[in-house]
Design a protein around this motif. Structure first.
Motif, PDB file in Angstrom:
ATOM      1  N   SER A  52       0.827  -1.206   0.000  1.00 27.24           N
ATOM      2  CA  SER A  52       0.000   0.000   0.000  1.00 27.24           C
ATOM      3  C   SER A  52       0.860   1.255   0.000  1.00 27.24           C
ATOM      4  CB  SER A  52      -0.954   0.007   1.196  1.00 27.24           C
ATOM      5  OG  SER A  52      -0.243   0.200   2.398  1.00 27.24           O
ATOM      6  N   SER A  53       2.068   1.177   0.528  1.00 25.33           N
ATOM      7  CA  SER A  53       2.961   2.330   0.551  1.00 25.33           C
ATOM      8  C   SER A  53       3.271   2.841  -0.840  1.00 25.33           C
ATOM      9  CB  SER A  53       4.293   1.974   1.222  1.00 25.33           C
ATOM     10  OG  SER A  53       4.092   1.592   2.538  1.00 25.33           O
ATOM     11  N   ALA A  54       3.338   1.941  -1.772  1.00 27.04           N
ATOM     12  CA  ALA A  54       3.722   2.314  -3.136  1.00 27.04           C
ATOM     13  C   ALA A  54       2.713   3.238  -3.793  1.00 27.04           C
ATOM     14  CB  ALA A  54       3.911   1.056  -3.971  1.00 27.04           C
ATOM     15  N   THR A  55       1.448   3.161  -3.406  1.00 28.57           N
ATOM     16  CA  THR A  55       0.419   3.975  -4.053  1.00 28.57           C
ATOM     17  C   THR A  55      -0.149   5.049  -3.139  1.00 28.57           C
ATOM     18  OG1 THR A  55      -1.263   2.366  -3.412  1.00 28.57           O
ATOM     19  CG2 THR A  55      -0.256   2.101  -5.606  1.00 28.57           C
ATOM     20  N   ASP A  56       0.184   5.037  -1.875  1.00 22.80           N
ATOM     21  CA  ASP A  56      -0.351   5.980  -0.904  1.00 22.80           C
ATOM     22  C   ASP A  56       0.294   7.351  -1.087  1.00 22.80           C
ATOM     23  OD1 ASP A  56      -1.049   7.333   1.596  1.00 22.80           O
ATOM     24  OD2 ASP A  56      -1.645   5.340   2.293  1.00 22.80           O
ATOM     25  N   SER A  57      -0.482   8.424  -0.926  1.00 24.24           N
ATOM     26  CA  SER A  57       0.047   9.776  -1.077  1.00 24.24           C
ATOM     27  C   SER A  57       0.838  10.222   0.153  1.00 24.24           C
ATOM     28  CB  SER A  57      -1.089  10.764  -1.360  1.00 24.24           C
ATOM     29  OG  SER A  57      -2.061  10.694  -0.336  1.00 24.24           O
ATOM     30  N   ARG A  58       0.720   9.487   1.259  1.00 25.23           N
ATOM     31  CA  ARG A  58       1.486   9.804   2.463  1.00 25.23           C
ATOM     32  C   ARG A  58       2.861   9.153   2.389  1.00 25.23           C
ATOM     33  NH1 ARG A  58      -2.301   6.983   6.620  1.00 25.23           N
ATOM     34  NH2 ARG A  58      -2.304   5.567   4.863  1.00 25.23           N
ATOM     35  N   THR A  59       3.812   9.697   3.134  1.00 21.99           N
ATOM     36  CA  THR A  59       5.116   9.054   3.211  1.00 21.99           C
ATOM     37  C   THR A  59       4.974   7.777   4.038  1.00 21.99           C
ATOM     38  OG1 THR A  59       5.773  10.148   5.267  1.00 21.99           O
ATOM     39  CG2 THR A  59       6.286  11.298   3.178  1.00 21.99           C
ATOM     40  N   VAL A  60       5.946   6.882   3.910  1.00 22.10           N
ATOM     41  CA  VAL A  60       5.924   5.651   4.703  1.00 22.10           C
ATOM     42  C   VAL A  60       5.943   6.000   6.188  1.00 22.10           C
ATOM     43  CG1 VAL A  60       7.178   3.530   5.255  1.00 22.10           C
ATOM     44  CG2 VAL A  60       6.980   4.271   2.883  1.00 22.10           C
ATOM     45  N   GLY A  61       6.740   6.999   6.561  1.00 20.22           N
ATOM     46  CA  GLY A  61       6.801   7.423   7.960  1.00 20.22           C
ATOM     47  C   GLY A  61       5.457   7.890   8.475  1.00 20.22           C
ATOM     48  N   THR A  62       4.733   8.639   7.664  1.00 20.94           N
ATOM     49  CA  THR A  62       3.404   9.117   8.071  1.00 20.94           C
ATOM     50  C   THR A  62       2.427   7.953   8.165  1.00 20.94           C
ATOM     51  OG1 THR A  62       3.815  11.273   7.062  1.00 20.94           O
ATOM     52  CG2 THR A  62       1.519  10.707   7.505  1.00 20.94           C
ATOM     53  N   GLN A  63       2.534   6.985   7.272  1.00 23.93           N
ATOM     54  CA  GLN A  63       1.666   5.812   7.343  1.00 23.93           C
ATOM     55  C   GLN A  63       1.901   5.052   8.651  1.00 23.93           C
ATOM     56  OE1 GLN A  63       1.391   3.413   3.665  1.00 23.93           O
ATOM     57  NE2 GLN A  63       2.508   5.098   2.715  1.00 23.93           N
ATOM     58  N   VAL A  64       3.159   4.902   9.015  1.00 21.43           N
ATOM     59  CA  VAL A  64       3.492   4.217  10.269  1.00 21.43           C
ATOM     60  C   VAL A  64       2.983   5.030  11.453  1.00 21.43           C
ATOM     61  CG1 VAL A  64       5.411   3.475  11.748  1.00 21.43           C
ATOM     62  CG2 VAL A  64       5.455   2.973   9.292  1.00 21.43           C
ATOM     63  N   ASP A  65       3.168   6.357  11.406  1.00 18.29           N
ATOM     64  CA  ASP A  65       2.650   7.217  12.472  1.00 18.29           C
ATOM     65  C   ASP A  65       1.137   7.076  12.600  1.00 18.29           C
ATOM     66  OD1 ASP A  65       5.216   8.177  12.917  1.00 18.29           O
ATOM     67  OD2 ASP A  65       4.866  10.116  11.929  1.00 18.29           O
ATOM     68  N   ASP A  66       0.440   7.041  11.461  1.00 18.72           N
ATOM     69  CA  ASP A  66      -1.023   6.907  11.491  1.00 18.72           C
ATOM     70  C   ASP A  66      -1.453   5.589  12.129  1.00 18.72           C
ATOM     71  OD1 ASP A  66      -1.642   9.411  10.443  1.00 18.72           O
ATOM     72  OD2 ASP A  66      -1.672   8.687   8.372  1.00 18.72           O
ATOM     73  N   GLN A  67      -0.754   4.518  11.818  1.00 22.75           N
ATOM     74  CA  GLN A  67      -1.074   3.227  12.437  1.00 22.75           C
ATOM     75  C   GLN A  67      -0.854   3.290  13.947  1.00 22.75           C
ATOM     76  OE1 GLN A  67       1.313   0.416  10.249  1.00 22.75           O
ATOM     77  NE2 GLN A  67      -0.210   0.196   8.646  1.00 22.75           N
ATOM     78  N   ALA A  68       0.252   3.910  14.369  1.00 21.01           N
ATOM     79  CA  ALA A  68       0.539   4.036  15.802  1.00 21.01           C
ATOM     80  C   ALA A  68      -0.507   4.907  16.488  1.00 21.01           C
ATOM     81  CB  ALA A  68       1.942   4.613  16.003  1.00 21.01           C
ATOM     82  N   ILE A  69      -0.910   5.988  15.836  1.00 23.18           N
ATOM     83  CA  ILE A  69      -1.940   6.869  16.404  1.00 23.18           C
ATOM     84  C   ILE A  69      -3.237   6.103  16.587  1.00 23.18           C
ATOM     85  CG2 ILE A  69      -3.476   8.812  15.826  1.00 23.18           C
ATOM     86  CD1 ILE A  69      -0.950  10.206  14.642  1.00 23.18           C
ATOM     87  N   GLU A  70      -3.660   5.342  15.578  1.00 23.34           N
ATOM     88  CA  GLU A  70      -4.896   4.560  15.700  1.00 23.34           C
ATOM     89  C   GLU A  70      -4.823   3.621  16.898  1.00 23.34           C
ATOM     90  OE1 GLU A  70      -6.159   2.525  12.150  1.00 23.34           O
ATOM     91  OE2 GLU A  70      -6.211   4.377  10.990  1.00 23.34           O
TER      92      GLU A  70
END
Length: 190
Positions: free
Chosen positions: A34-52
């Motif tokens: 999903s990182s390959a197509t997501d408009s967020r950076t990988v770091g932001t994706q990881v942050d979002d998962q941690a926030i959830e």
């Protein structure tokens, strides 16, 4: 190969060299893909998962919310709260908990006051989300990979980093999907 795909592949390779459970490897593979197509950076994706995870854990730890059903989605450090609570005080409490969570920059409190929805309603919501996502894939004005679609009690919530034209088109497509009662735009405009 894109930077996101390379980072995802490296993460998977690193996990494979470590001893661990298969679920971690599968989860990392899903993030990498999903990182390959997501408009967020990988770091932001990881942050979002941690926030959830942090928000969900904090909400579950609050016994006053035991009879509420609150769903949490984080996108680009913005948290969307949806679901049902018995009163406004409990909905506000959930929003305060989310706002006080480390890393959260914005909270969209869309918790409705009322009874918890039924399994049948949840199933219908999944169907509506699938229909909308399918329409986005076939619409040339929409990059479906940039939009997160979540449905709760026939209300559709849209999140993503998009331009104004794509946001308008995405809202219009969702609004004109049979069974959708309301569309809530939580986009961040680039």
């Amino acid at each position: 190969m894109s930077t996101h795909l390379k980072l995802g592949s490296l993460a998977i390779a690193a996990l494979l060299t470590l001893s661990g459970c298969a679920a971690a490897v599968v989860g990392a593979a899903a993030v990498g893909i999903s990182s390959a197509t997501d408009s967020r950076t990988v770091g932001t994706q990881v942050d979002d998962q941690a926030i959830e995870i942090k928000v969900i854990s904090s909400l579950k730890g609050e016994e006053r919310l035991a009879n509420s059903r609150i769903q949490v989605v984080s996108f680009n450090r913005s948290v969307l709260l949806m679901g049902q609570a018995q009163n406004h005080g409990l909905a506000d409490l959930a929003a305060r908990i989310a706002r006080d969570t480390s890393g959260v920059q914005r909270v969209h409190n869309e918790i409705r006051i009322g009874e918890v929805i039924s399994f049948k309603t949840k199933s219908n919501d999944s169907w509506l989300t699938s229909k909308i996502k399918a329409k986005y894939v076939t619409d040339e004005a929409i990059d479906a990979a940039k939009i997160k679609v979540v449905t709760e009690n026939s209300e559709v919530f849209l999140m993503g980093l998009v331009d104004r034209a794509m946001a308008r088109q995405a809202v219009e497509v969702a609004r004109n999907t049979n069974g959708v009662e309301r569309v809530i735009d939580a986009f961040e405009i680039r």
